[in-house]
Scaffold this active site. Structure first.
Site, mmCIF file in Angstrom:
data_model
loop_
_atom_site.group_PDB
_atom_site.id
_atom_site.type_symbol
_atom_site.label_atom_id
_atom_site.label_comp_id
_atom_site.label_asym_id
_atom_site.label_seq_id
_atom_site.Cartn_x
_atom_site.Cartn_y
_atom_site.Cartn_z
ATOM 1 N N ILE A 15 35.962 44.382 42.091
ATOM 2 C CA ILE A 15 35.240 44.236 40.826
ATOM 3 C C ILE A 15 36.030 43.296 39.910
ATOM 4 C CG2 ILE A 15 36.334 46.384 39.984
ATOM 5 C CD1 ILE A 15 33.844 46.801 38.215
ATOM 6 N N TYR A 79 38.615 28.504 35.691
ATOM 7 C CA TYR A 79 38.846 29.901 36.110
ATOM 8 C C TYR A 79 39.501 30.676 34.957
ATOM 9 C CZ TYR A 79 39.430 33.717 39.464
ATOM 10 O OH TYR A 79 39.357 34.927 40.118
ATOM 11 N N LYS A 86 43.811 37.899 37.322
ATOM 12 C CA LYS A 86 44.221 38.043 38.731
ATOM 13 C C LYS A 86 45.745 38.080 38.856
ATOM 14 C CE LYS A 86 40.189 38.174 40.872
ATOM 15 N NZ LYS A 86 39.660 39.484 41.364
ATOM 16 N N LEU A 118 26.182 34.764 46.175
ATOM 17 C CA LEU A 118 25.279 34.801 45.015
ATOM 18 C C LEU A 118 26.083 34.625 43.733
ATOM 19 C CD1 LEU A 118 22.407 35.209 43.941
ATOM 20 C CD2 LEU A 118 22.861 37.671 43.908
HETATM 21 O O1 0WE Z 1 36.828 35.652 40.768
HETATM 22 C C1 0WE Z 1 35.904 34.865 40.902
HETATM 23 C C2 0WE Z 1 34.720 34.915 39.955
HETATM 24 C C3 0WE Z 1 34.580 36.242 39.249
HETATM 25 C C4 0WE Z 1 33.623 36.204 38.077
HETATM 26 C C5 0WE Z 1 32.407 35.549 38.119
HETATM 27 C C6 0WE Z 1 31.556 35.586 37.021
HETATM 28 C C7 0WE Z 1 30.255 34.839 36.996
HETATM 29 C C8 0WE Z 1 29.258 35.488 36.049
HETATM 30 C C9 0WE Z 1 33.976 36.882 36.917
HETATM 31 N N1 0WE Z 1 33.173 36.937 35.830
HETATM 32 C C10 0WE Z 1 31.976 36.315 35.871
HETATM 33 N N2 0WE Z 1 31.177 36.386 34.762
HETATM 34 C C11 0WE Z 1 29.886 35.954 34.759
HETATM 35 O O2 0WE Z 1 29.209 36.008 33.714
HETATM 36 N N3 0WE Z 1 35.984 33.924 41.901
HETATM 37 C C12 0WE Z 1 37.135 33.868 42.749
HETATM 38 C C13 0WE Z 1 34.929 32.926 42.138
HETATM 39 C C14 0WE Z 1 35.196 31.757 41.256
HETATM 40 O O3 0WE Z 1 34.857 31.780 39.947
HETATM 41 C C15 0WE Z 1 35.236 30.569 39.402
HETATM 42 C C16 0WE Z 1 35.840 29.785 40.380
HETATM 43 C C17 0WE Z 1 35.815 30.545 41.572
HETATM 44 C C18 0WE Z 1 36.346 30.137 42.908
HETATM 45 C C19 0WE Z 1 35.113 30.114 38.093
HETATM 46 C C20 0WE Z 1 35.604 28.841 37.781
HETATM 47 C C21 0WE Z 1 36.206 28.065 38.748
HETATM 48 C C22 0WE Z 1 36.329 28.518 40.052
#
Ligand code: 0WE
Length: 174
Positions: A15, A79, A86, A118
């Protein structure tokens, strides 16, 4: 769980959340509220769940596994606060491993490369990221969810009985 299963062997923590604007605005613009939300949902949740899980894992060689991303180690554009969350999560893996180790509970994380999902579809420039990493990774390709699953199965099984406090990268070597 105690009633229905008599205890718990494995906890998978998967999560994370940051406010949408905190994944696009410059990091220096992160609000206190946005910082707290991301750290609360993405990092503190592991601490509180591990504390509860440990009680159900007594006498069971329990395994706790969480999901992280390289944005904790290096700057990944956009990010932002998730990278900071993280980093806190990965440090928590080590402190929880130390804390729960005497109870025979192992705590690890998988740091996965980008995967088309998704959740990823909402991230600007994600397709370009997939292309970039597949070109540069030693294995010259991206990873898939099943490769993450196989590593997860290893980490929560007896195969990894001496592995704890570790962040395993499943990223084609990137
Ligand atoms: O940890 C992640 C993403 C987690 C995440 C995604 C969202 C999208 C929708 C956390 N909060 C939200 N909030 C929202 O409203 N990743 C490892 C995937 C990810 O996310 C990125 C990445 C990568 C890879 C965001 C920016 C740049 C790279």
């Amino acid at each position: 769980l105690r009633q229905e299963w008599g205890g718990l062997d494995i906890l998978i923590h998967a999560i994370a959340f940051a406010a949408k604007e905190d994944l696009s605005n410059p990091y220096s613009q992160t609000s206190r509220r946005g910082f707290f939300l991301a750290l609360d949902v993405s990092a503190y949740s592991l601490v509180i769940l591990s504390r509860q899980a440990a009680k159900l894992m007594e006498g069971r060689k329990g395994a706790i596994l969480t999901m992280t991303y390289m944005g904790s180690e290096k700057v990944i554009p956009n990010y932002n606060i998730m990278g900071v969350a993280k980093a806190a999560l990965e440090a928590s893996v080590r402190y929880l491993a130390y804390d729960l180790g005497p109870k025979g509970i192992r705590v690890n994380a998988i740091s996965a490369g980008p995967i088309r999902t998704l959740a990823a579809s909402g991230i600007a420039g994600f397709k370009e990221m997939l292309h970039y990493s597949s070109e540069r990774a030693p294995l010259k390709r991206n990873i898939d969810a099943e490769e993450v699953a196989r590593t997860a199965l290893y980490l929560v099984s007896d195969m990894a009985s001496a592995v704890t406090g570790e962040v395993v990268h499943v990223d084609a070597g990137y």
